[in-house]
Design a protein around this motif. Structure first.
Motif, PDB file in Angstrom:
ATOM      1  N   MET B   1       0.999  -1.195   0.036  1.00 58.19           N
ATOM      2  CA  MET B   1       0.212  -0.046   0.038  1.00 58.19           C
ATOM      3  C   MET B   1       0.937   1.115  -0.112  1.00 58.19           C
ATOM      4  O   MET B   1       1.850   1.295   0.643  1.00 58.19           O
ATOM      5  N   ASP B   2       0.601   2.004  -0.701  1.00 58.41           N
ATOM      6  CA  ASP B   2       1.214   3.579  -0.809  1.00 58.41           C
ATOM      7  C   ASP B   2       0.894   4.333   0.562  1.00 58.41           C
ATOM      8  O   ASP B   2      -0.052   4.246   1.111  1.00 58.41           O
ATOM      9  N   PRO B   3       1.951   4.448   0.983  1.00 60.88           N
ATOM     10  CA  PRO B   3       1.928   5.224   2.471  1.00 60.88           C
ATOM     11  C   PRO B   3       1.050   6.504   2.499  1.00 60.88           C
ATOM     12  O   PRO B   3       0.570   7.029   3.232  1.00 60.88           O
ATOM     13  N   LYS B   4       0.946   7.030   1.153  1.00 65.23           N
ATOM     14  CA  LYS B   4       0.146   8.341   0.833  1.00 65.23           C
ATOM     15  C   LYS B   4      -1.198   8.086   1.079  1.00 65.23           C
ATOM     16  O   LYS B   4      -2.046   9.070   1.201  1.00 65.23           O
ATOM     17  N   VAL B   5      -1.687   6.933   0.843  1.00 60.27           N
ATOM     18  CA  VAL B   5      -3.093   6.821   0.792  1.00 60.27           C
ATOM     19  C   VAL B   5      -4.043   7.164   1.877  1.00 60.27           C
ATOM     20  O   VAL B   5      -4.892   7.984   2.042  1.00 60.27           O
ATOM     21  N   VAL B   6      -3.244   6.856   3.345  1.00 62.91           N
ATOM     22  CA  VAL B   6      -4.007   7.395   4.483  1.00 62.91           C
ATOM     23  C   VAL B   6      -3.786   8.662   4.711  1.00 62.91           C
ATOM     24  O   VAL B   6      -4.683   9.628   4.997  1.00 62.91           O
ATOM     25  N   ASN B   7      -2.515   9.316   4.283  1.00 61.37           N
ATOM     26  CA  ASN B   7      -2.153  10.717   4.375  1.00 61.37           C
ATOM     27  C   ASN B   7      -3.192  11.589   3.540  1.00 61.37           C
ATOM     28  O   ASN B   7      -3.749  12.342   3.860  1.00 61.37           O
ATOM     29  N   ASP B   8      -3.419  11.188   2.375  1.00 64.42           N
ATOM     30  CA  ASP B   8      -4.701  11.792   1.381  1.00 64.42           C
ATOM     31  C   ASP B   8      -5.765  11.783   1.935  1.00 64.42           C
ATOM     32  O   ASP B   8      -6.647  12.931   1.728  1.00 64.42           O
ATOM     33  N   TRP B   9      -6.079  10.402   2.359  1.00 61.71           N
ATOM     34  CA  TRP B   9      -7.411  10.433   2.833  1.00 61.71           C
ATOM     35  C   TRP B   9      -7.696  11.305   3.932  1.00 61.71           C
ATOM     36  O   TRP B   9      -8.819  12.058   4.032  1.00 61.71           O
ATOM     37  N   ARG B  10      -6.808  11.632   5.185  1.00 59.31           N
ATOM     38  CA  ARG B  10      -6.908  12.463   6.130  1.00 59.31           C
ATOM     39  C   ARG B  10      -7.207  13.946   5.720  1.00 59.31           C
ATOM     40  O   ARG B  10      -7.721  14.580   6.448  1.00 59.31           O
ATOM     41  N   LEU B  11      -6.640  14.275   4.574  1.00 62.56           N
ATOM     42  CA  LEU B  11      -6.767  15.376   4.292  1.00 62.56           C
ATOM     43  C   LEU B  11      -7.851  15.905   3.135  1.00 62.56           C
ATOM     44  O   LEU B  11      -7.906  16.952   2.706  1.00 62.56           O
ATOM     45  N   ARG B  12      -9.022  14.977   3.033  1.00 65.20           N
ATOM     46  CA  ARG B  12      -9.822  14.992   1.952  1.00 65.20           C
ATOM     47  C   ARG B  12     -10.538  16.303   1.980  1.00 65.20           C
ATOM     48  O   ARG B  12     -10.916  17.027   1.269  1.00 65.20           O
ATOM     49  N   GLY B  13     -11.048  16.881   3.213  1.00 65.15           N
ATOM     50  CA  GLY B  13     -11.685  17.955   3.363  1.00 65.15           C
ATOM     51  C   GLY B  13     -10.892  19.118   3.023  1.00 65.15           C
ATOM     52  O   GLY B  13     -11.546  20.093   2.457  1.00 65.15           O
ATOM     53  N   GLN B  14      -9.715  19.229   3.435  1.00 64.38           N
ATOM     54  CA  GLN B  14      -8.966  20.503   2.962  1.00 64.38           C
ATOM     55  C   GLN B  14      -8.841  20.491   1.554  1.00 64.38           C
ATOM     56  O   GLN B  14      -8.922  21.337   0.664  1.00 64.38           O
ATOM     57  N   ARG B  15      -8.210  19.224   0.908  1.00 67.69           N
ATOM     58  CA  ARG B  15      -8.104  19.083  -0.547  1.00 67.69           C
ATOM     59  C   ARG B  15      -9.418  19.309  -1.294  1.00 67.69           C
ATOM     60  O   ARG B  15      -9.367  19.837  -2.370  1.00 67.69           O
ATOM     61  N   TYR B  16     -10.280  18.458  -0.891  1.00 67.77           N
ATOM     62  CA  TYR B  16     -11.547  18.604  -1.972  1.00 67.77           C
ATOM     63  C   TYR B  16     -12.331  19.934  -1.904  1.00 67.77           C
ATOM     64  O   TYR B  16     -12.929  20.273  -2.873  1.00 67.77           O
ATOM     65  N   ARG B  17     -12.184  20.820  -0.632  1.00 66.41           N
ATOM     66  CA  ARG B  17     -13.262  21.683  -0.712  1.00 66.41           C
ATOM     67  C   ARG B  17     -12.751  22.968   0.160  1.00 66.41           C
ATOM     68  O   ARG B  17     -13.444  23.777   0.602  1.00 66.41           O
ATOM     69  N   LEU B  18     -11.303  22.769   0.416  1.00 69.05           N
ATOM     70  CA  LEU B  18     -10.819  24.242   1.087  1.00 69.05           C
ATOM     71  C   LEU B  18     -11.552  24.245   2.581  1.00 69.05           C
ATOM     72  O   LEU B  18     -11.577  25.280   2.894  1.00 69.05           O
ATOM     73  N   GLU B  19     -11.439  23.271   3.252  1.00 71.72           N
ATOM     74  CA  GLU B  19     -12.159  23.386   4.442  1.00 71.72           C
ATOM     75  C   GLU B  19     -10.986  23.672   5.510  1.00 71.72           C
ATOM     76  O   GLU B  19      -9.954  23.147   5.693  1.00 71.72           O
ATOM     77  N   GLY B  20     -11.159  24.923   5.979  1.00 68.53           N
ATOM     78  CA  GLY B  20     -10.105  25.515   6.961  1.00 68.53           C
ATOM     79  C   GLY B  20     -10.886  25.596   8.463  1.00 68.53           C
ATOM     80  O   GLY B  20     -11.734  25.015   8.602  1.00 68.53           O
ATOM     81  N   GLU B  21     -10.392  26.800   9.092  1.00 66.76           N
ATOM     82  CA  GLU B  21     -10.882  27.123  10.383  1.00 66.76           C
ATOM     83  C   GLU B  21     -11.196  28.660  10.536  1.00 66.76           C
ATOM     84  O   GLU B  21     -10.759  29.312   9.968  1.00 66.76           O
ATOM     85  N   VAL B  22     -11.852  29.121  11.098  1.00 66.18           N
ATOM     86  CA  VAL B  22     -12.073  30.521  11.750  1.00 66.18           C
ATOM     87  C   VAL B  22     -12.083  30.557  13.115  1.00 66.18           C
ATOM     88  O   VAL B  22     -12.271  30.000  14.124  1.00 66.18           O
ATOM     89  N   CYS B  23     -11.387  31.682  13.449  1.00 60.33           N
ATOM     90  CA  CYS B  23     -11.097  31.917  14.951  1.00 60.33           C
ATOM     91  C   CYS B  23     -12.162  32.588  15.540  1.00 60.33           C
ATOM     92  O   CYS B  23     -12.788  33.617  15.086  1.00 60.33           O
ATOM     93  N   ASP B  24     -12.484  32.055  16.608  1.00 62.93           N
ATOM     94  CA  ASP B  24     -13.880  32.595  17.411  1.00 62.93           C
ATOM     95  C   ASP B  24     -13.688  33.947  18.226  1.00 62.93           C
ATOM     96  O   ASP B  24     -14.392  34.436  18.558  1.00 62.93           O
ATOM     97  N   HIS B  25     -12.379  33.814  18.340  1.00 63.68           N
ATOM     98  CA  HIS B  25     -11.707  35.019  19.209  1.00 63.68           C
ATOM     99  C   HIS B  25     -11.809  36.539  18.382  1.00 63.68           C
ATOM    100  O   HIS B  25     -12.168  37.442  18.543  1.00 63.68           O
ATOM    101  N   CYS B  26     -10.796  36.084  17.253  1.00 59.57           N
ATOM    102  CA  CYS B  26     -10.784  37.634  16.569  1.00 59.57           C
ATOM    103  C   CYS B  26     -11.270  37.405  14.973  1.00 59.57           C
ATOM    104  O   CYS B  26     -11.037  38.400  14.117  1.00 59.57           O
ATOM    105  N   GLY B  27     -11.969  36.410  14.504  1.00 57.89           N
ATOM    106  CA  GLY B  27     -12.698  36.184  13.350  1.00 57.89           C
ATOM    107  C   GLY B  27     -11.432  35.955  12.300  1.00 57.89           C
ATOM    108  O   GLY B  27     -12.055  35.858  11.063  1.00 57.89           O
ATOM    109  N   GLU B  28     -10.350  35.646  12.494  1.00 59.99           N
ATOM    110  CA  GLU B  28      -9.296  35.148  11.387  1.00 59.99           C
ATOM    111  C   GLU B  28      -9.594  33.951  10.817  1.00 59.99           C
ATOM    112  O   GLU B  28     -10.364  33.068  11.467  1.00 59.99           O
ATOM    113  N   SER B  29      -9.859  33.972   9.473  1.00 64.58           N
ATOM    114  CA  SER B  29      -9.675  32.780   8.786  1.00 64.58           C
ATOM    115  C   SER B  29      -8.577  32.078   8.537  1.00 64.58           C
ATOM    116  O   SER B  29      -7.481  32.460   8.337  1.00 64.58           O
ATOM    117  N   ILE B  30      -8.433  30.826   8.815  1.00 60.51           N
ATOM    118  CA  ILE B  30      -7.274  29.897   8.896  1.00 60.51           C
ATOM    119  C   ILE B  30      -7.329  28.831   7.877  1.00 60.51           C
ATOM    120  O   ILE B  30      -8.082  28.078   7.870  1.00 60.51           O
TER     121      ILE B  30
END
Lengths: 353, 138, 386
Positions: B1-30
């Motif tokens: 198994m390519d070791p990247k399979v699991v790594n790629d899977w873990r990042l699907r939210g970021q990779r497929y649809r730019l899922e980031g975070e927002v800071c509830d304290h200062c409103g910064e997009s991350i």
């Protein structure tokens, strides 16, 4: 035969959102003819070709994003994503789960790939109508998308194209077009096939015409019209599967439709045959311009063989929704012509690359 | 198994649809998610999907590719300044290298990034293209 | 804290060493440093290296080094900070000697890059960047620098040709360094004609893939003079850090880690940029040389290129750089580079730099950059005289 042929869901449903995607690259028929026939033209002016980083999944994702935007729903409201295609990037592994994740629709939904040659997309539409119409869920996404390949030098190479369309099926209360009724027709007719591990499909020449395309298309369309007691003149638009320009025009004529009724949904001269995406993208182009109240006949055809026929009525909601995503014409106008060498590279036809 | 399979899977939210975070304290997009706001250093774990709109901050066309990307040369990579603030590294697509310019408005699309050989997985992720189709949305 | 001095140096030539593996490169450089310092025992060995695991399939370089150098029982381990691994190994040794825990330390840098194909080496080097958010997008290390160069040209209005003198100067100096990979001058015309690797970076903006090892011996200053005829004192050793990925830096053109690292070093040494006789900077790419000159306080923002155009970076100029060829012409065996920079600086401070000798050189600054600027290590060296 009586009205049990007709299919109607228990609750009224319709198209809540629709969207398409067509890759930007175009290979002119004359360029294929230059390479394989020493000149001349093909059956269509040009066809859409997927780029190096595109496949059925990426086409489906963009079409689906456009459909969800027009439906004005949250992706999480989708209870199913069904992708009809004959060119899935994986032989085993659903394409639809990738689309679901990309939309942000996962995880509480059904997801599967459908295969029925060029009617796999409308098969998914029928299934979505069943799911929403039965009340199992409020929204389901049906997609038809392909990156179809023709064997180099074969007649099919002139038309086998890339593209797709997606339809959010939802309750009639949130529809840009409500379903009047549908009807499906399938027989075992081997006009076109591809065995496992073969890169290109095979077909049975002229057998693909009368016994396959025309028989199924005309049977499904005329049965639907008969059951609904409607004539060609009762429809504002008609769209058929379009493997070329000639077949859908001839089928339309035999059913009594005028070229004007067919024109807005006939795209094969500009983009080729997008297989599972073909008739659905024609419907998408019609919805891009149809007036509220317009009645549309959609008839697909898939080799193997079968046809799904649908009658839709456009609602007033279309006016506020159609500008929420790019139109089919936007994608058709976004055009970069390529030569046969680039096409061979983009579509993986170079050995050792 | 390519070791990247699991790594790629873990990042699907970021990779497929730019899922980031927002800071509830200062409103910064991350983006990418780092759970600590780079601006105010407070915990920031609220998921937030970015719009995918932005502009080219800088770019380079690669003629000599790293292993795994040879089939795509020449291709253009860029830093994209997203309208919410974060800058992402990504490829540009559907555009000729000669048509790219700093400041060019772009939008996110999901495309093939690479394959792990003929038998491995296909990696999908964000790329950006000129914003010529975006006039319809919003 | 004790003051620390360099009492011995060693290096292999920088080259495509087809016939020599990583262990023999370490052996050659390490033993010649021990010989130069005239010592046969050592307390610890720190090996700076980036790619041995990826390219040679060989981790655990510390154990390999002492085993094959015949330094049985001597503690040893590898230090990794991408292209700054060499300086990181030196700094580890510096800390060990300064603390009083060790008296004699061998700091060694080694890299063997030519055993793999270009695209495999390119992929291995890219691992210095953010694997999940930079490398996964198909970016190469060259391209990261190209992104900076394009933005720099855009913001300050420079053309690609304006950077030529960084490469021309490095090659002119490399021509007189018998250990340099490229021992021939190049012209500005050749620079302009060079094929593009990642626009706007061309082949002659970039340092070459190569093999090499270099080593230094460290000792407390109080013993240095008894062990070496010409010891060199480490006046400052400082590290600056910035976010790993270029896209996460507030001001990507500022080379923030170099600013921090240089300022710390000036403060430790009690010096200003004007006091220095030369600056061995990290010219892996011409844009890196420019940004380094600015970050270290030799030029204002956007004016580093002007120094090259004005000839200020040559051996006769105000701020000589790359005095033995730099990364561009001596070569950039990544994990070894930081030690090569130190070895060459020691030659300058001993007055043994041959035709490239900077007359009366007494103070030199050395800066080694890891990745695209996330780890930047600066040392200031002073000749202790004989």
């Amino acid at each position: 035969m009586s009205d049990y042929r007709l299919m109607r869901p228990q609750r009224d449903v319709g198209v809540s959102g629709y969207g398409s995607y067509i890759p930007m690259y175009r290979l002119p028929g004359a360029e294929i003819a230059r390479v394989w026939s020493g000149g001349g033209r093909g059956p269509v002016k040009e066809k859409a070709v997927a780029g190096l980083d595109e496949d059925t999944v990426t086409i489906a994702i963009e079409a689906a994003r456009n459909a969800v935007a027009r439906a004005e729903i949250e992706p999480g409201e989708l209870r199913a994503i069904w992708l009809g295609t004959e060119s899935p990037p994986y032989a085993v592994k659903p394409s639809s789960t990738i689309v679901a994740e990309a939309l942000g629709a996962a995880p509480y939904l059904l997801a599967a790939d459908f295969e029925f040659a060029c009617k796999a997309g409308t098969e998914a539409v029928q299934a979505a109508i069943g799911l929403v119409g039965s009340g199992m869920g409020d929204y389901a996404l049906a997609i038809g998308a392909d990156t179809a390949q023709g064997r180099p030098g074969d007649d099919l190479e002139y038309t086998a194209a890339s593209g797709g369309s997606a339809f959010v099926i939802g309750p009639a209360e949130n529809a840009v077009a409500t379903l009047i009724a549908s009807l499906s027709y399938a027989t075992d007719t081997p006009d076109f096939w591809r065995r496992g591990y073969q890169p290109y499909p095979s077909h049975s020449g002229r057998f693909t015409g009368e016994p396959a395309y025309f028989h199924h298309t005309l049977a499904a369309a005329s049965a639907l019209m008969e059951e609904l007691d409607m004539a060609a003149a009762d429809f504002d638009y008609a769209v058929f599967h379009q493997p070329n320009v000639k077949f859908p025009m001839r089928a339309a004529g035999r059913l009594g439709f005028t070229p004007e009724q067919v024109r807005d949904g006939l795209l094969s001269n500009e983009i080729g045959n997008t297989y599972a995406g073909a008739s659905l993208t024609g419907l998408s182009a019609i919805l891009d311009r149809a007036e509220p109240g317009a009645i549309i006949l959609l008839v697909s055809f898939g080799s193997g063989a079968g046809s799904d026929a649908f009658a839709w009525r456009v609602t007033e909601r279309i006016e506020s929704r159609r500008d929420k995503a790019p139109k089919v014409s936007d994608y058709i106008e976004r055009r970069t012509e390529i030569d046969y060498a680039s096409y061979a590279r983009y579509r993986g036809k170079l050995q050792g690359s | 198994m390519d070791p990247k399979v699991v790594n790629d899977w873990r990042l699907r939210g970021q990779r497929y649809r730019l899922e980031g975070e927002v800071c509830d304290h200062c409103g910064e997009s991350i983006f990418p998610p780092r759970d600590i706001c780079p601006e105010c250093k407070e915990p920031a774990k609220t998921p937030h999907t970015l719009s995918g709109r932005g502009e080219v901050y800088t770019f380079s066309t690669i003629y000599s590719a790293p292993e795994g990307f040879e089939a795509y040369t020449p291709y253009t990579v860029a830093l994209i300044k997203l309208e919410e603030g974060p800058i992402v590294t990504a490829q540009l697509t559907d555009v000729a290298p000669t048509d790219v310019a700093i400041g060019m408005p772009v939008e996110m699309v999901t495309r093939r990034l690479r394959t792990h050989g003929d038998e491995g997985t296909i990696v999908y992720g964000y790329k950006f293209r000129p914003l010529h189709l975006g006039q319809a949305a919003d | 804290m004790r003051d620390v001095a360099i009492i011995g140096i060693g290096q292999t030539s920088v080259d495509e060493h087809w016939g020599t593996g990583i262990r023999h490169l370490m052996l050659d450089a390490g033993l010649s440093a021990l010989q130069d310092a005239n010592v046969d025992t050592i307390d610890a060995v720190y090996v700076g290296n980036m790619l041995s695991g990826e390219i040679a399939g060989q981790s655990h370089l510390g154990a390999l080094a002492v085993d094959f150098m015949g330094l049985e029982g001597v503690e040893a381990y590898k230090v990794e900070a991408a292209c700054a691994s060499g300086a990181a190994a030196l700094r580890t040794g510096y800390i060990a000697v300064a603390s009083g825990m060790m008296d004699l330390v061998l700091a060694l840098g080694v890299e063997k890059m030519t055993d793999t194909s270009g695209r495999e080496t390119t992929a291995a080097l890219a691992a210095a960047a953010d694997a999940e958010y930079e490398v996964s997008q198909g970016i190469s290390f060259v391209a990261l620098n190209a992104l900076l160069m394009r933005r720099y040209m855009h913001e300050y209005g420079w053309k690609r040709e304006d950077f030529a003198n960084f490469a021309v100067t490095a090659h002119a100096n490399g021509a007189n360094n018998p250990n340099a990979m490229f021992q021939r001058p190049i012209t500005a015309e050749a620079y302009a004609r060079a094929p593009v690797i990642a626009s706007p970076i061309g082949l002659l903006d970039a340092s070459p893939v190569c093999d090499g090892a270099a080593a230094v011996i460290l000792a407390p200053v109080e013993y240095a003079r008894t062990l070496s005829p010409a010891p060199v004192k480490i006046l400052a050793s400082a590290v600056g850090m910035a976010p790993l990925a270029v896209h996460d830096r507030k001001d990507p053109l500022a080379l923030e880690a170099a600013i921090t690292s240089s300022q710390k070093a000036y403060k430790q040494a009690g010096l200003t940029p004007q006091d220095l006789d030369f600056f061995e900077l990290h010219d892996a790419f011409t844009i890196m040389a420019t940004l380094s000159l600015e970050a270290a306080g030799f030029a204002e923002r956007g004016k580093g290129v002007q120094m090259a155009l004005d000839g200020e970076i040559t051996l006769q100029g105000r701020v000589p750089i790359a005095t033995m060829g730099g990364l561009k012409a001596r070569g950039h065996p990544v994990g070894a580079t930081g030690i090569y920079q130190i070895v060459e600086s020691v030659l300058q401070l001993r007055g043994l730099a041959g035709p490239n000798q900077i007359p009366g050189a007494r103070l030199g600054m050395v800066q080694n950059i890891g990745g695209s600027g996330a780890t930047i290590i600066t040392h200031i060296l002073e000749a202790m005289g004989s």
